[in-house]
Design a protein around this motif. Structure first.
Motif, mmCIF file in Angstrom:
data_model
loop_
_atom_site.group_PDB
_atom_site.id
_atom_site.type_symbol
_atom_site.label_atom_id
_atom_site.label_comp_id
_atom_site.label_asym_id
_atom_site.label_seq_id
_atom_site.Cartn_x
_atom_site.Cartn_y
_atom_site.Cartn_z
ATOM 1 N N LEU A 78 -13.793 -8.303 25.040
ATOM 2 C CA LEU A 78 -12.570 -8.571 25.805
ATOM 3 C C LEU A 78 -12.878 -9.275 27.114
ATOM 4 O O LEU A 78 -12.182 -10.218 27.502
ATOM 5 N N TYR A 79 -13.906 -8.825 27.813
ATOM 6 C CA TYR A 79 -14.274 -9.468 29.071
ATOM 7 C C TYR A 79 -14.723 -10.917 28.844
ATOM 8 O O TYR A 79 -14.371 -11.809 29.603
ATOM 9 N N VAL A 80 -15.495 -11.135 27.795
ATOM 10 C CA VAL A 80 -15.950 -12.499 27.493
ATOM 11 C C VAL A 80 -14.755 -13.381 27.144
ATOM 12 O O VAL A 80 -14.639 -14.516 27.622
ATOM 13 N N ALA A 81 -13.847 -12.857 26.311
ATOM 14 C CA ALA A 81 -12.675 -13.642 25.912
ATOM 15 C C ALA A 81 -11.804 -13.971 27.115
ATOM 16 O O ALA A 81 -11.343 -15.109 27.263
ATOM 17 N N LEU A 82 -11.575 -13.001 27.962
ATOM 18 C CA LEU A 82 -10.706 -13.247 29.122
ATOM 19 C C LEU A 82 -11.352 -14.195 30.126
ATOM 20 O O LEU A 82 -10.659 -14.909 30.840
ATOM 21 N N SER A 83 -12.674 -14.233 30.138
ATOM 22 C CA SER A 83 -13.365 -15.176 31.019
ATOM 23 C C SER A 83 -13.209 -16.612 30.527
ATOM 24 O O SER A 83 -13.322 -17.548 31.313
ATOM 25 N N ASN A 84 -12.967 -16.784 29.234
ATOM 26 C CA ASN A 84 -12.940 -18.127 28.657
ATOM 27 C C ASN A 84 -11.563 -18.580 28.179
ATOM 28 O O ASN A 84 -11.418 -19.739 27.798
ATOM 29 N N LEU A 85 -10.582 -17.699 28.162
ATOM 30 C CA LEU A 85 -9.245 -18.055 27.682
ATOM 31 C C LEU A 85 -8.233 -17.996 28.815
ATOM 32 O O LEU A 85 -8.407 -17.258 29.784
ATOM 33 N N ASP A 86 -7.159 -18.731 28.650
ATOM 34 C CA ASP A 86 -6.020 -18.631 29.547
ATOM 35 C C ASP A 86 -5.411 -17.233 29.391
ATOM 36 O O ASP A 86 -5.374 -16.696 28.280
ATOM 37 N N PRO A 87 -4.948 -16.597 30.463
ATOM 38 C CA PRO A 87 -4.405 -15.246 30.349
ATOM 39 C C PRO A 87 -3.264 -15.114 29.336
ATOM 40 O O PRO A 87 -3.165 -14.112 28.632
ATOM 41 N N LEU A 88 -2.405 -16.123 29.228
ATOM 42 C CA LEU A 88 -1.300 -16.055 28.273
ATOM 43 C C LEU A 88 -1.816 -16.045 26.835
ATOM 44 O O LEU A 88 -1.370 -15.234 26.015
ATOM 45 N N VAL A 89 -2.761 -16.915 26.539
ATOM 46 C CA VAL A 89 -3.338 -16.960 25.189
ATOM 47 C C VAL A 89 -4.042 -15.646 24.879
ATOM 48 O O VAL A 89 -3.897 -15.080 23.791
ATOM 49 N N PHE A 90 -4.798 -15.143 25.858
ATOM 50 C CA PHE A 90 -5.486 -13.873 25.660
ATOM 51 C C PHE A 90 -4.496 -12.752 25.360
ATOM 52 O O PHE A 90 -4.704 -11.955 24.450
ATOM 53 N N GLN A 91 -3.417 -12.681 26.135
ATOM 54 C CA GLN A 91 -2.422 -11.617 25.946
ATOM 55 C C GLN A 91 -1.785 -11.693 24.562
ATOM 56 O O GLN A 91 -1.584 -10.678 23.914
ATOM 57 N N LEU A 92 -1.471 -12.889 24.097
ATOM 58 C CA LEU A 92 -0.868 -13.038 22.771
ATOM 59 C C LEU A 92 -1.829 -12.578 21.677
ATOM 60 O O LEU A 92 -1.443 -11.847 20.758
ATOM 61 N N VAL A 93 -3.068 -13.008 21.769
ATOM 62 C CA VAL A 93 -4.060 -12.622 20.762
ATOM 63 C C VAL A 93 -4.344 -11.123 20.839
ATOM 64 O O VAL A 93 -4.467 -10.443 19.819
ATOM 65 N N TYR A 94 -4.416 -10.599 22.058
ATOM 66 C CA TYR A 94 -4.705 -9.181 22.262
ATOM 67 C C TYR A 94 -3.611 -8.296 21.661
ATOM 68 O O TYR A 94 -3.883 -7.254 21.084
ATOM 69 N N GLN A 95 -2.351 -8.731 21.777
ATOM 70 C CA GLN A 95 -1.251 -7.941 21.233
ATOM 71 C C GLN A 95 -1.174 -8.015 19.710
ATOM 72 O O GLN A 95 -0.523 -7.182 19.087
ATOM 73 N N MET A 96 -1.811 -8.989 19.125
ATOM 74 C CA MET A 96 -1.786 -9.114 17.668
ATOM 75 C C MET A 96 -2.695 -8.089 16.979
ATOM 76 O O MET A 96 -2.652 -7.933 15.765
ATOM 77 N N LYS A 97 -3.501 -7.366 17.741
ATOM 78 C CA LYS A 97 -4.448 -6.445 17.121
ATOM 79 C C LYS A 97 -3.752 -5.313 16.369
ATOM 80 O O LYS A 97 -4.247 -4.891 15.327
ATOM 81 N N THR A 98 -2.606 -4.846 16.833
ATOM 82 C CA THR A 98 -1.937 -3.764 16.107
ATOM 83 C C THR A 98 -1.362 -4.260 14.789
ATOM 84 O O THR A 98 -1.442 -3.559 13.780
ATOM 85 N N LEU A 99 -0.815 -5.463 14.796
ATOM 86 C CA LEU A 99 -0.306 -6.028 13.551
ATOM 87 C C LEU A 99 -1.447 -6.278 12.570
ATOM 88 O O LEU A 99 -1.331 -5.974 11.379
ATOM 89 N N LEU A 100 -2.550 -6.795 13.059
ATOM 90 C CA LEU A 100 -3.709 -7.025 12.199
ATOM 91 C C LEU A 100 -4.255 -5.709 11.642
ATOM 92 O O LEU A 100 -4.623 -5.634 10.472
ATOM 93 N N THR A 101 -4.272 -4.673 12.464
ATOM 94 C CA THR A 101 -4.724 -3.367 12.002
ATOM 95 C C THR A 101 -3.818 -2.838 10.900
ATOM 96 O O THR A 101 -4.291 -2.299 9.889
#
Length: 136
Positions: A78-101
């Motif tokens: 998560l720290y690596v991703a947030l260091s390299n992604l725009d916060p909006l893109v990170f938030q969208l991808v991060y919220q998809m984890k429950t649907l993927l699960t």
């Protein structure tokens, strides 16, 4: 939850961007390990002050080590991703984890989800952003 998740992402992003401009920087793996150690201390204290402290068997401890190790790895990523992604893109991808699960539990574990559970998954899924360049 929205406020907590948004604040989490923004503060983590701010700390990572400030780290690049500061003369001294912190180690992400150390931060993650300290987070897990603080959680462990809090849980042990809660067990000690409870009325009926449970007995902890070695097999129960061993079965929690694998998910704990995966969670620690996930937090580092998560720290690596947030260091390299725009916060909006990170938030969208991060919220998809429950649907993927949910999808993986249906596909791999052959679980059945009720209509209410699928509806709740659809409600918490991030909205699809509009296309900035729509076709003419």
């Amino acid at each position: 939850m929205v406020l907590q998740n948004s604040a989490f992402v923004l503060l983590m992003r701010h700390s990572r961007t400030e780290q690049h401009s500061a003369a001294t920087s912190y180690s992400v793996p150390v931060v993650v390990v300290l987070q897990e150690l603080f959680k462990l201390v809090i849980c042990v204290l809660a067990l000690l002050i409870s009325d009926h402290p449970p007995t902890l068997h070695l097999t129960e401890l061993a079965t929690t080590l694998v998910p704990a190790a995966c969670f620690t790895l996930q937090n580092n990523i998560l720290y690596v991703a947030l260091s390299n992604l725009d916060p909006l893109v990170f938030q969208l991808v991060y919220q998809m984890k429950t649907l993927l699960t949910a999808l993986l539990s249906v596909l791999m574990l052959r679980r059945r989800l009720s209509r209410r559970q699928w509806l709740s998954q659809a409600m918490i899924a991030p909205p699809v952003p509009p296309d900035p360049n729509p076709p003419p």
